[in-house]
Design an enzyme around this catalytic site. Sequence first.
Site, PDB file in Angstrom:
ATOM      1  N   GLY A 155      33.600 -52.826 -69.005  1.00 19.98           N
ATOM      2  CA  GLY A 155      33.270 -52.932 -68.116  1.00 19.98           C
ATOM      3  C   GLY A 155      32.012 -52.412 -67.940  1.00 19.98           C
ATOM      4  O   GLY A 155      31.870 -51.870 -68.640  1.00 19.98           O
TER       5      GLY A 155
ATOM      6  N   LYS B  49      36.937 -45.833 -44.509  1.00 20.63           N
ATOM      7  CA  LYS B  49      36.593 -47.140 -45.306  1.00 20.63           C
ATOM      8  C   LYS B  49      37.195 -48.055 -43.979  1.00 20.63           C
ATOM      9  O   LYS B  49      37.404 -47.552 -43.085  1.00 20.63           O
ATOM     10  CB  LYS B  49      38.148 -46.705 -45.826  1.00 20.63           C
ATOM     11  CG  LYS B  49      37.882 -47.907 -46.956  1.00 20.63           C
ATOM     12  CD  LYS B  49      37.326 -47.100 -47.970  1.00 20.63           C
ATOM     13  CE  LYS B  49      37.165 -48.328 -49.588  1.00 20.63           C
ATOM     14  NZ  LYS B  49      36.253 -47.298 -50.996  1.00 20.63           N
TER      15      LYS B  49
ATOM     16  N   GLY C  55      38.807 -50.477 -70.973  1.00 18.73           N
ATOM     17  CA  GLY C  55      37.874 -50.775 -69.729  1.00 18.73           C
ATOM     18  C   GLY C  55      36.641 -51.073 -70.517  1.00 18.73           C
ATOM     19  O   GLY C  55      36.006 -50.315 -70.687  1.00 18.73           O
TER      20      GLY C  55
ATOM     21  N   VAL D  44      31.176 -50.353 -66.393  1.00 17.53           N
ATOM     22  CA  VAL D  44      31.198 -48.337 -66.432  1.00 17.53           C
ATOM     23  C   VAL D  44      31.092 -48.196 -67.763  1.00 17.53           C
ATOM     24  O   VAL D  44      30.671 -47.549 -68.583  1.00 17.53           O
ATOM     25  CB  VAL D  44      32.149 -47.379 -65.387  1.00 17.53           C
ATOM     26  CG1 VAL D  44      32.448 -46.520 -65.453  1.00 17.53           C
ATOM     27  CG2 VAL D  44      31.362 -48.279 -63.580  1.00 17.53           C
TER      28      VAL D  44
END
Length: 344
Positions: free
Chosen positions: A179, A80, A177, A181
Amino acid sequence: MKLFETLAEMGHEEVVMCSDPSVGYRGILAVHSTKLGPALGGTRFWQYATDEEAITDALRLSRGMTYKNAVAGLHLGGGKSIIIGDNKTKDREKIFRAHGRFVESLGGRYITAEDVGTTTKDMDYVHMETGHVAGLAGKSGDPSPVTAHGVFRAVQASANRMWGSDGLEGKTVAIQGCGSVGTHLARELHQAGAKLIVSDIDSGKAARVSQMTGAKIVEGDAIFSADADIFSPCALGGIINNTTIPKLKVQIVAGGANNQLLEERHGDELQKRGILYAPDYVANAGGVINVYGEIAGWDAQRALDKADDIYDTVLKVFDIAETKNIPTYEAADRLAEQRLAEAT
């Protein structure tokens, strides 16, 4: 923070602190493991309160990517990177090109991609300085259909374990949610005959999903206490916690959000209540599968086919949990550790 002790405890191979004052760039590149292949993980652009907070995030997120990539069966390690600063800055090219030069300095041990606070356009700037970047515009494209398909397969696997059948006809799924996805997931669930209850802080997004699927819309926290069989968190992390667990009426939690458990002990609490939890980084691995497909030169269909394997992986996790008498989140870690051990 006792940095070297923390690195030894968490198992990191390399952490690089990067600075280019001429363009206002400060960054951290964290390589947790390259046992299975080059370390893949996105670049997070965030204004941290302290440098220590940024380092802690880089270490935690990079280790999480090792486990996610291992469980997904990909030839990738975990890494990361962090850019410390205001992610709303307009002067992005200089910052991301500096970032790209530092990524290049690792010689391919780390491959980056977009993450919180970054975009595909930012990755194009990174690409000007290094080839070790994925998630580029015009390449693998929007990962959300693949992520959603993987979550759908995790829901099916959970249904199979809980009720003895993949069939979702007549089952009610509460999706938090709407969004990208959440919307793609709602479409697949609707096509499978599930009834839907949805919520989103953006009422327009919830309305679009409702129009497409006939979903019932609820406001805010009402999604937690919805009369449903399955709860699918597809928005913020940390939403399985002391406040929400007592409200849940479902038998399964399986969704696309990251870090769904506020703390690991909340996974134990779900188990005590007889709620089957599909660990988040197993269920939502479609996103990283999509990026791996870009690196490996797969077409879109092959990435979707690989996301199908999430079904079998989730069942393996449930088997380990049952055999060892441990919570499913811990079983997922055991499966990842097993694959890492086999690679040494």
